[in-house]
Design an enzyme around this catalytic site. Structure first.
Site, short mmCIF file in Angstrom:
data_model
loop_
_atom_site.label_atom_id
_atom_site.label_comp_id
_atom_site.label_asym_id
_atom_site.label_seq_id
_atom_site.Cartn_x
_atom_site.Cartn_y
_atom_site.Cartn_z
CD GLU A 87 25.10 -14.62 -6.38
OE1 GLU A 87 26.09 -15.27 -6.72
OE2 GLU A 87 24.48 -14.82 -5.32
CG HIS A 104 28.87 -16.32 5.10
ND1 HIS A 104 29.40 -17.48 4.57
CD2 HIS A 104 27.62 -16.22 4.57
CE1 HIS A 104 28.50 -18.04 3.78
NE2 HIS A 104 27.42 -17.30 3.75
#
Ligand SMILES: Cc1ncc(C[n+]2csc(CCOP(=O)(O)OP(=O)(O)O)c2C)c(N)n1
Lengths: 339, 329
Positions: free
Chosen positions: A65, A134
Site C-alpha cells: 500500500e 473495519h
C-alpha cells in the site's frame, strides 16, 4: 443536466459510471487498488471497468500500500490522474505518511508548482459487526489534515456527481463511500442506496452541503448513514411536534458553513450527528463554527451525537449502543427543544 | 514418514480435524439469519467471516513443536491457527458469537481473538501481526528464554512493507522468529502470480540472510519436518526462518464471496487432496491406529467442538453499556 435521461442506480453503479465516463474522455486517468479488476472493487466502485479498459488502466495491485499509493503521487506529478482505492478507511494507517506528508503537502510546498490530481477512494462505516478495524469512518482524521478535499456523499446522484468533480479536480480528493450506501447484494439493502442518477456527465461541487428536508424547529447536520438516520427520525420527530431541517454535509472538508448558518438562523437550534468518534470530530467542528460565527442565532445549547470515544465493538448489541440511530436523534432533539 | 511419532501425528490429526469441524459448523452458524436474503450484518454471527478449511496443515504442522510459552500471531483467517495453539475453544467460540463470556467479552470478534494464557493473538490488518511476533521474539531473547514466536500470514501479506521491515529486524537481531506463509494462491481475487514475480517466498530468505523453507502441495508431513528444524534452530539462537507452504483455500475469501474470479474446477481438485484424510490414512496404513480408534477420536473431537458451540450459544450477550468499558486498565 436538464434534458439528460435519468435512471435508477445503486451507489456503486453511480460511482463506476462516473469513473467510466471520465476515463473515456481522458486517457491520463487510470485506476489502481486491491481487487479493483475482475472483482470490480470490494464495494463495487469499479464494476465492469476491467472489461471496458483492460489491465493497463484498471490495475490490480498487491497488498503493497505504501508502494502503490506513493506511486499514485509520483504518477500524478508526471501528469497522470490516478484514482487509487484502498478498500477500507481503517487500513490507511499503513500508508498515512504518503497521504498526509506528501499527497497533501506537495502542492503547497512546491509553491503551487506541482499538481496532485489524485482521487483516493475508500469505504467507510460500520453497523454490520465488522468490528474495530473495519468499521470506522475517520472523517475527522482526514478532515483535520490540510491539503486534501474530503467528501462523503450519501445518495447515488451525489456519488456520481462528486466522483466526476473529484476526478476533474487538480487537487487530492479523499472520496469516502459508505459501504451501506453502495447497494451491495451482500449488505443490508436500504432504500437510500438506490436513487435517480442522470445518464450523462454532471458535477456536484465538492464544497456544498445540501438541505435534504426543510423544517422550522431544529437543524440536524449529518453525513452518509447519519443523514439516513436523521431521515428515519423524521416521523418520530413529527410525532413529538418537531419539524426538523436536515442538512446532508456531503463535504467533510471544507465544511459548507453558509448552508448551516442559514438554516440555524431560521431554526435557532442545532443537533450534529456523526458516525465518527466524538472528540475532535465534525460535531466539534460544526459546533465551533456556529458558536464562533453564528452564536446569536442560537436559542439552545448545541447537541452532539457521535461514537463515544471507543473503538467500534464487534457484538451487535455493543455496536448498536455506540453508533447513533434514529431513536438517539429523536431523544436528543427533544432534549434540545425542551432546554 | 517414520520419523514422525504416533503421538505427534495423532496430535496433528486432532487439531486439523477439530479445526475443520469447527469451520464446518461455523459455515452453517454464519448463514443463520442470512437466508433467503444474504445480509452480512444479520444473524447470531454477523460481520466478515474468513474460514480456513483446507489450510490446516500450516497450523498443526508447526504448532505441534510449540509450547504454551511460545507466541503465535495470526491474520484475519485465524481459527485453524488458534485451535492449533490451543486457544480456549469455548471462549473463542463465544467471542465469535459476540457473547460476554468470549475472549474479548464480545468486543473483538472473529478477526480479533486474544488469549494471553497461550500467547495467541490475531488481527484484521494484513501483515500487522508480523512485527508483533518479532517483538515477542525480542522479549524472549531479552529474558534469556528459549521461547519462539511464530507469525502466520497469507502469501498476499508477504508483499506488504511490514513483512520486509520485520524480517530485516528479526535477522539483524537474530531473533527466535518464524514467519509461516500460508500460500493459498489467492489474496481475495488476486492470484499470487499477479502479486509478485517470486514464484515461492522461501527464496526471499536470502534477502535477509536467514533460512527459507518451502513445503509443496499442502503436505502435513513435510510441514512437520521443516517446522521442527526451524523451531529447533530458533530455540538454539540460530535465528529466524521463513516457511512457505502451498496450501488450499476450499471456500471463498469470506463467506458470501461470489468467487467469480476463480475456475469452478479448482476447489473440487483441491478437496480431492484433503490433507486431513492424508494423515488419517497414514495413521491406519502404518498400523498406528485402527479405523475404530479413529472413529472414536473423531467422536471426541466433534463433541469437544459441539460443547464449545453450546457454551457460546447459551452464553449471555453483553449489556449494551459494556461497550464503554475496558478502554483503559
Ligand atoms: C492493510 C490491509 N490492506 C488490505 C486489507 C484487505 N484484505 C483483507 S484480507 C486480504 C487478502 C489477504 O491475502 P493473503 O494475505 O494471501 O491471505 P488470505 O486471505 O489468502 O488468507 C486483503 C487485501 C486489510 N485487511 N489490511
Amino acid at each position: 443536466m436538464t434534458d439528460t435521461k435519468v435512471q435508477k442506480l445503486t451507489g456503486s453503479k453511480a460511482m463506476s459510471l462516473a469513473i467510466e465516463q471520465e476515463m473515456l474522455k481522458d486517457d491520463k486517468i487510470f485506476v489502481m487498488g486491491e481487487d479493483v479488476g475482475k472483482y470490480g472493487g470490494i464495494f463495487g466502485s469499479t464494476t465492469g471497468l476491467m472489461d471496458k479498459f483492460g489491465p493497463d488502466r484498471i490495475m490490480d495491485t498487491p497488498i503493497s500500500e505504501t508502494g502503490f499509493i506513493g506511486a499514485a503521487i509520483g504518477a500524478a506529478a508526471e501528469g497522470f490522474r490516478p484514482i487509487v482505492e484502498l478498500m477500507f478507511v481503517d487500513f490507511h494507517g499503513v500508508v498515512m505518511d504518503q497521504i498526509y506528508n506528501h499527497m497533501a503537502k506537495i502542492t503547497y510546498m512546491s509553491g503551487g508548482n506541482v499538481k496532485m490530481p489524485i482521487v483516493l477512494m475508500t469505504g467507510v462505516g460500520g453497523g454490520y459487526s465488522d468490528a474495530a478495524q473495519h468499521s470506522q469512518t475517520l472523517y475527522a482524521s482526514f478532515g483535520h489534515l490540510p491539503g486534501m478535499k474530503v467528501v462523503a456523499p450519501t445518495f447515488p446522484h451525489d456519488l456520481k456527481g462528486m466522483m466526476t468533480a473529484a476526478i476533474r479536480d487538480d487537487n487530492p480528493v479523499v472520496f469516502m463511500l459508505h459501504k451501506t450506501l453502495q447497494g451491495l447484494g451482500w449488505m443490508d439493502q436500504i432504500p437510500a442506496s438506490l436513487g435517480p442518477v442522470p445518464e450523462g456527465d454532471y458535477i456536484v461541487p465538492l464544497n456544498k452541503a445540501q438541505v435534504i428536508k426543510e423544517g422550522t424547529d431544529i437543524t440536524i447536520v449529518a453525513a452518509q448513514m447519519m443523514t439516513v438516520a436523521a431521515m428515519n427520525a423524521v416521523a418520530g420527530l413529527e410525532k413529538a411536534g418537531i419539524n426538523a431541517e436536515i442538512i446532508d454535509l456531503r463535504s467533510i472538508k471544507p465544511i459548507d458553513k453558509e448552508t448551516i448558518f442559514k438554516s440555524v438562523a431560521k431554526t435557532k437550534k442545532l443537533l450534529i450527528v456523526d458516525e465518527d468518534y466524538l472528540s475532535y470530530g465534525y460535531t466539534a467542528e460544526v459546533a465551533a463554527l456556529v458558536a464562533s460565527e453564528a452564536f446569536y442565532s442560537l436559542e439552545a445549547p448545541i447537541g452532539r451525537l457521535a461514537i463515544p470515544d471507543v473503538p467500534i465493538p464487534y457484538s451487535s448489541v455493543l455496536e448498536k449502543y455506540v453508533i447513533p440511530d434514529a431513536n438517539n436523534i429523536i431523544a436528543k432533539a427533544k432534549e434540545i427543544m425542551e432546554s | 514418514m517414520k520419523d514422525i511419532s504416533k503421538e505427534h501425528l495423532v496430535w496433528m490429526y486432532t487439531k486439523m480435524k477439530m479445526s475443520r469441524y469447527f469451520e464446518e459448523r461455523m459455515e452453517k452458524a454464519y448463514m443463520e439469519g442470512k437466508q433467503p436474503v444474504f445480509n452480512i450484518g444479520a444473524g447470531p454471527v454477523p460481520g466478515e467471516m474468513h474460514l480456513s478449511n483446507g489450510q490446516e496443515p500450516a497450523a498443526a504442522g508447526i504448532c505441534v513443536h510449540l509450547k504454551k510459552e511460545d507466541t503465535v500471531t495470526a491474520p484475519h483467517r485465524p481459527h485453524h491457527n488458534a485451535i492449533a495453539k490451543e486457544v480456549d475453544l469455548k471462549r473463542m467460540t463465544a467471542e465469535i458469537y459476540g457473547k460476554k463470556t468470549g475472549l474479548g467479552k464480545g468486543k473483538g470478534g472473529h478477526m480479533h481473538l486474544f488469549d494471553p494464557a497461550v500467547k495467541f493473538s490475531c488481527g484484521g490488518i494484513v501483515a500487522a501481526g508480523i512485527p508483533h511476533a518479532v517483538g515477542a521474539a525480542l522479549a524472549a531473547k531479552k529474558l534469556g528464554e528459549d521461547w519462539v514466536a511464530v507469525a502466520f500470514i497469507g502469501e498476499g501479506a508477504a508483499n506488504a512493507g511490514a513483512f520486509h521491515e520485520s524480517l530485516n529486524l528479526a535477522a539483524l537481531w537474530k531473533l527466535p522468529f518464524i514467519v509461516v506463509i500460508e500460500d493459498n494462491s489467492w489474496g481475495i481475487s488476486v492470484p499470487k502470480s499477479d502479486s509478485t514475480c517470486v514464484p515461492f517466498n522461501d527464496v526471499r530468505a536470502a534477502a535477509y540472510g536467514i533460512k527459507g523453507y518451502l513445503v509443496r502441495d499442502n503436505d502435513p508431513f513435510e510441514m512437520y519436518r521443516v517446522s521442527k528444524e526451524a523451531v529447533e534452530r530458533a530455540r538454539k539462537g540460530e535465528g529466524p526462518s521463513i516457511i512457505e507452504i502451498e496450501t488450499y483455500r476450499f471456500l471463498g475469501h469470506f463467506q458470501g464471496d461470489p468467487e467469480l474470479y476463480r475456475d469452478k474446477e479448482e476447489v473440487p481438485t483441491l478437496r480431492a487432496k484433503d490433507p486431513i484424510e492424508r494423515v488419517k490414512s497414514h495413521l491406519i496404513k502404518e498400523g498406528m491406529a485402527t479405523e475404530k480408534e479413529m472413529d472414536a477420536l473423531d467422536a471426541n473431537i466433534i463433541s469437544e467442538v459441539d460443547e464449545a458451540y453450546e457454551f457460546a450459544i447459551n452464553s449471555p450477550l453483553p449489556a449494551p453499556e459494556d461497550a464503554l468499558e475496558d478502554m483503559f486498565v
